[in-house]
Design an enzyme around this catalytic site. Structure first.
Site, PDB file in Angstrom:
ATOM      1  N   GLU A  39       0.832  -1.201   0.000  1.00  0.00           N
ATOM      2  CA  GLU A  39       0.000   0.000   0.000  1.00  0.00           C
ATOM      3  C   GLU A  39       0.868   1.253   0.000  1.00  0.00           C
ATOM      4  OE1 GLU A  39      -2.866  -0.099   3.161  1.00  0.00           O
ATOM      5  OE2 GLU A  39      -3.850  -1.878   2.358  1.00  0.00           O
ATOM      6  N   ARG A  94      -6.856   5.078 -23.309  1.00  0.00           N
ATOM      7  CA  ARG A  94      -7.202   4.414 -24.573  1.00  0.00           C
ATOM      8  C   ARG A  94      -8.397   3.482 -24.434  1.00  0.00           C
ATOM      9  NH1 ARG A  94      -1.400   2.628 -26.830  1.00  0.00           N
ATOM     10  NH2 ARG A  94      -0.829   2.701 -24.636  1.00  0.00           N
ATOM     11  N   LYS A 188      -2.853   5.754 -46.447  1.00  0.00           N
ATOM     12  CA  LYS A 188      -2.639   4.376 -46.887  1.00  0.00           C
ATOM     13  C   LYS A 188      -3.249   4.223 -48.271  1.00  0.00           C
ATOM     14  CE  LYS A 188      -2.134   2.211 -42.474  1.00  0.00           C
ATOM     15  NZ  LYS A 188      -2.895   2.254 -41.240  1.00  0.00           N
ATOM     16  N   ARG A 190      -4.083   1.473 -51.361  1.00  0.00           N
ATOM     17  CA  ARG A 190      -4.112   0.041 -51.681  1.00  0.00           C
ATOM     18  C   ARG A 190      -3.482  -0.187 -53.047  1.00  0.00           C
ATOM     19  NH1 ARG A 190      -5.633  -4.246 -49.498  1.00  0.00           N
ATOM     20  NH2 ARG A 190      -6.635  -3.242 -47.726  1.00  0.00           N
ATOM     21  N   SER A 218       4.623   3.274 -29.699  1.00  0.00           N
ATOM     22  CA  SER A 218       4.547   2.067 -28.875  1.00  0.00           C
ATOM     23  C   SER A 218       5.566   1.038 -29.394  1.00  0.00           C
ATOM     24  CB  SER A 218       3.110   1.550 -28.913  1.00  0.00           C
ATOM     25  OG  SER A 218       3.024   0.367 -28.186  1.00  0.00           O
ATOM     26  N   THR A 219       5.207   0.271 -30.403  1.00  0.00           N
ATOM     27  CA  THR A 219       6.190  -0.659 -30.972  1.00  0.00           C
ATOM     28  C   THR A 219       7.180   0.083 -31.865  1.00  0.00           C
ATOM     29  OG1 THR A 219       4.876  -1.037 -32.956  1.00  0.00           O
ATOM     30  CG2 THR A 219       4.457  -2.495 -31.086  1.00  0.00           C
TER      31      THR A 219
END
Ligand code: R5P
Length: 284
Positions: A39, A94, A188, A190, A218-219
């Site tokens: 604690e 998040r 992005k 295609r 993050s990664t």
């Protein structure tokens, strides 16, 4: 105005000590420790009416959040009348929607609880700014754009600011606005049913020094993909910045290898948290 730093802000302590007086603020000492059973124990040693409590809630998130509540309670107990919570990185931000029945909206639980003790709430670059509605008093999403711009100013001659996706465009616009530079974002595209390619929209990056700005790394995958592409397109130097360096294991090394410089703000202390937000906090 008194300033209290929780354990999640100790990495900012020297700078607060050096600059507080210039902003008419005074640091209040605390005792913070963990009991053998796990604690938390906090004790506030100063007096006053108004205080800013700075506590970033990175790992261990729950301990940092609990400490923030305890500091709020301790300050009320000491008679402080008005409390501002400055949470540079907000844990649970998040988890802002129910994706499977039975889940909580975690950021709502956190913000509602903090509002029991704090009159104002400040955060940097919140994942979903709309969630500030869960703090039923004054709540502000602060921008790191000025600080990021200050840091990269000298390195961006013939520069351009890019967001890694359309959702990050406003941040890139804000940084570019501070520096008087053009900005755009990646989109992005295609190429075939199985292949998606990223490319910057409506700008020629050839020979230009590029700063890619995002909220979180993050990664590092997003930034590495963007940086590699820019190099292939003939860009000059490629710099990468983000507000929150939530780095997964090995990510700092991987991103650093792919770019000319990686720098994040100090909402979370890491070896590349070179952009300080302390002055932004002292202005509150
Ligand atoms: C996504 O919505 C965020 O803005 C970041 O682009 C993302 O979290 C970055 O993740 P990673 O570093 O793992 O590519």
């Amino acid at each position: 105005m008194k300033v209290v730093l929780g354990s999640g802000a100790q990495h900012m302590r020297d700078e607060f000590l050096a600059k507080a007086t210039g902003y008419d603020k005074e640091l209040v000492e605390t005792e913070i420790k963990t009991f053998p059973d796990g604690e938390k124990y906090v004790r506030v040693l100063g007096e006053g009416d108004e205080a800013i409590v700075v506590q970033s809630t990175f790992r261990p998130q729950d301990e940092h959040l609990m400490e923030l509540l305890l500091l709020g309670d301790a300050l009320r107990e000491k008679g402080f009348k008005h409390l501002k919570a400055v949470v540079p990185y907000l844990a649970y931000s998040r988890q802002d929607r129910v994706t499977k029945e039975g889940e909580p909206i975690s950021v709502r639980a956190v913000l509602r609880t903090l509002s029991l003790y704090y009159d104002e709430f400040y955060v940097f670059d919140l994942h979903n700014p709309e969630t500030l509605k869960f703090f039923p008093k004054k709540a502000v999403n602060l921008s790191p754009a000025k600080a990021i711009a200050r840091y990269f100013k000298e390195k961006l001659e013939n520069g351009i600011i890019l967001a890694p996706d359309r959702g990050a465009l406003e941040r890139a616009r804000a940084v570019a606005g501070e520096l008087g530079l053009e900005f755009s974002h990646f989109e992005k595209k295609r190429i075939s049913p199985t292949e998606v390619q990223m490319q910057p929209v409506d700008v020629d990056v050839k020979g230009k020094n590029v700063l890619i700005v995002d909220d979180i790394i993050s990664t590092g995958g997003t930034m590495i993909r963007a940086a590699n592409l820019l190099k292939e397109m003939g860009a000059g130097k490629v710099f990468v910045a983000a507000t929150h360096g939530v780095f997964a294991k090995g990510a700092i090394e991987r991103v650093s290898k792919a770019v000319d410089e990686l720098a994040v703000t100090n909402t979370i202390p890491t070896e590349v948290s070179k952009i300080s937000l302390v002055e932004e906090i002292l202005k509150l």
